[in-house]
Design an enzyme around this catalytic site. Sequence first.
Site, mmCIF file in Angstrom:
data_model
loop_
_atom_site.group_PDB
_atom_site.id
_atom_site.type_symbol
_atom_site.label_atom_id
_atom_site.label_comp_id
_atom_site.label_asym_id
_atom_site.label_seq_id
_atom_site.Cartn_x
_atom_site.Cartn_y
_atom_site.Cartn_z
ATOM 1 N N ASP A 129 44.621 54.213 42.213
ATOM 2 C CA ASP A 129 46.067 54.039 42.377
ATOM 3 C C ASP A 129 46.627 52.806 41.673
ATOM 4 O OD1 ASP A 129 45.045 52.005 43.954
ATOM 5 O OD2 ASP A 129 45.960 52.651 45.820
ATOM 6 N N HIS A 130 45.781 51.872 41.245
ATOM 7 C CA HIS A 130 46.256 50.580 40.736
ATOM 8 C C HIS A 130 46.416 50.512 39.214
ATOM 9 C CE1 HIS A 130 46.063 48.699 44.611
ATOM 10 N NE2 HIS A 130 46.156 47.486 44.133
ATOM 11 N N ASP A 194 41.773 46.090 50.087
ATOM 12 C CA ASP A 194 43.173 45.870 49.737
ATOM 13 C C ASP A 194 43.836 45.250 50.955
ATOM 14 O OD1 ASP A 194 45.380 46.968 47.544
ATOM 15 O OD2 ASP A 194 46.200 46.734 49.558
ATOM 16 N N ARG A 476 55.819 42.833 48.936
ATOM 17 C CA ARG A 476 55.679 41.486 48.385
ATOM 18 C C ARG A 476 56.721 41.245 47.310
ATOM 19 N NH1 ARG A 476 49.345 41.509 48.445
ATOM 20 N NH2 ARG A 476 49.174 40.920 50.621
ATOM 21 N N SER A 671 47.135 39.167 48.199
ATOM 22 C CA SER A 671 46.185 40.246 47.980
ATOM 23 C C SER A 671 44.778 39.879 48.457
ATOM 24 C CB SER A 671 46.154 40.585 46.494
ATOM 25 O OG SER A 671 45.034 41.368 46.163
ATOM 26 N N ARG A 673 42.222 40.473 46.646
ATOM 27 C CA ARG A 673 41.410 40.472 45.429
ATOM 28 C C ARG A 673 40.386 39.340 45.420
ATOM 29 N NH1 ARG A 673 46.778 39.384 41.914
ATOM 30 N NH2 ARG A 673 47.327 41.083 43.283
#
Length: 782
Positions: A129-130, A194, A476, A671, A673
């Site tokens: 999806d990213h 995520d 965000r 995030s 990440r």
Amino acid sequence: MATYCLTVARLQVVLGHGVRRLHVSAAYRAKANVSMSRFEPASFVNYKKLQSNVDIVRKRLNRPLTLSEKIVYGHLDDPHNQDIDRGRTYLRLRPDRVAMQDATAQMAMLQFISSGLPKVAVPSTIHCDHLIEAQTGGVKDLARAKEINHEVYNFLASAGAKYGVGFWKPGSGIIHQIILENYAYPGVMLIGTDSHTPNGGGLGAICIGVGGADAVDVMAGIPWELKCPKVIGVKLTGTLSGWTSPKDVILKVAGILTVKGGTGAIVEYHGPGVDSISCTGMATICNMGAEIGATTSVFPYNHRMKTYLEKTGRGEIAALADEYSDILVPDEGCEYDQIIELNLDELKPHINGPFTPDWAHPVSQVGAVAEKNGWPLEVKVGLIGSCTNSSYEDMGRAASVAKQALDKGLKCKAQFTVTPGSEQIRATIERDGYSKILGDVGGVVLANACGPCIGQWDRQDVKKGEKNTIVTSFNRNFTARNDANPATHAFVTSPEIVTALAIAGTLNFNPETDYLTAPNGEKFKLEPPNGDELPARDFDPGQDTYQHPPADGTSLKVDVSPQSNRLQLLEPFDRWSGNDLEDMQVLIKVKGKCTTDHISAAGPWLKFRGHLDNISNNMLIGAVNSENDAVNKIKNHLTGDYGGVPDVARHYKANSLSWVVVGDDNYGEGSSREHAALEPRHLGGRAIIVKSFARIHETNLKKQGLLPLTFSNPSDYDKIRPDDKISIKGLKTFTPGKSLTAVLKHSDGSEETLELNHSFNETQIEWFQAGSALNRMKALQK
């Protein structure tokens, strides 16, 4: 032939001493053309074990439990002996499932491959999806993404097949919507790579965002550690109505708690007002709970969740939830660490921003605030959708606003984009006419993906540096997050308010009181939006986008070319030397907000998420240097020249000079990440010293063998100079609860000593000593 991509089709449920296999209902199966042989067995819905663990813990603690405590403690590895103290002890947990989005899945799967294990130990999925950039529209953008990202998609699909991980292809939708439609259910514990994984709390689940290394632990069958969360109770009374939406609940709560007010806590919603919120509306609220730093958020099981489960083919799970409902709601008399009360009858529509998601304004006041602060009033683009607000109800309410404008001959003054949350949502809103209405009013339907919400947006209407305003239904709005333009003023609000503001073309418009003017001169006011919670004709599944792993993938190969600039196999980080860390150079002293977007930007950099050395070229390029208030401009203290942060870090590493980063409050918010932790480690960093950390980032740093440390006295931040050298003392006796010492050597020859705190437990100290959590895992396998 279209098929429903459900993972509950062969769901095993443990009841009593036997195992009963559940199936999707016959009617649902026939309608969706479901082939029973193609679905993966899902995680066990083991309410009996959950009940048993809760009973053990409740007896030990001798007090009523909150809902989140029931689900979290119900997943303890050792409920009989686990030390439980909210906010203090670390819990060892056994989550039911892992989900990974494609940008973080690359590094997670590379780490899993490095572990040497043959197959994942718990049901796991990858969601593409990213990596889909929004340019012209869904169909063309998806085709382009498949071509550009072919190497990465092939790696993820083949790694999933080899190691037993389900693969949701590009175009399937956003990870959190797929989880809600297929995997979340009341009482489940799921971790996802995520930060918006808490979306699943809308179905009464404990869903927690983590870094890839945490996901590897769970996929490896190792108990997962989480600091025992505190619990913030949000009591809802009254009823949502009119222009007020579920999004306004979390926008208001964000204004109350700020971006760090939920750190270390689970936010638990309760009270009579809960029943006025749809299941997907509850998911919206839980999703954006990430913006207040919360570990996760959750709602108690109710009839709204039951209806959603039934509508998505999981009626038998709903029936089981009814049977075990006492463990899916809080105990009467349970105590919260903090209580917030919201009367939904009095709650007004909100819009938060710019540049931070906790700057809350009533919609009725934002125009005046914007004028006072010099923010651009003209709305250039309105964007609805994203993982936060892309449900059928969201799209229906936005379409109801758009249709009123169309009926009067009006279209959007601003550009307008629509991002469906999943293929199922896209197909259903297309069938039911919502897509046509939104298109007719001026909207462009984008791919079922994250798109502009994460910076995957090829925006052409303004130049970089041009001051402008956009309004979104995203979660965000950090500086430059959506379009890489630091001058873009981004505001977050509900889809219906976004639609109204896009039609009006200005922030200075309150749809509750203000009038629009039709082309014939008629003035009219928009009526409050309405939209069905769920489709009357059930969902249209759309295209089949799920790949189930084979029963045995051991013979399959996963190839990573040494020449690839997208993927790179990982090399182990070096072990701790056994000595204190001496004379480390301050690489950068960061000023102000420093999110994971500042540390490891997304957008065009997403294509390097599987290649550690290449992605490291974005390390801290968005952080503000306290020395000169510039971004990506720091002094190289070996040469005396100024350069980019990654370039200077590489030069220090090449010359065997270790370095540290100094930061401000809530460092690493945003995030999940883990690249924001991997990159400093890869480029020679040893410690990150700040006033306070965001939860996920602090854990990610520990996982990669770095030292996340906090000032015992936050004002000591001011004592550190950009050209200092820092030694960290006390590592030979590094133990939980015992502070470390920093010795600052200033360029004028003077020295100062500071006390530094840490939150390491014994296991995490072993990660540091081994060089990383993955190194420690591999050592234990020998």
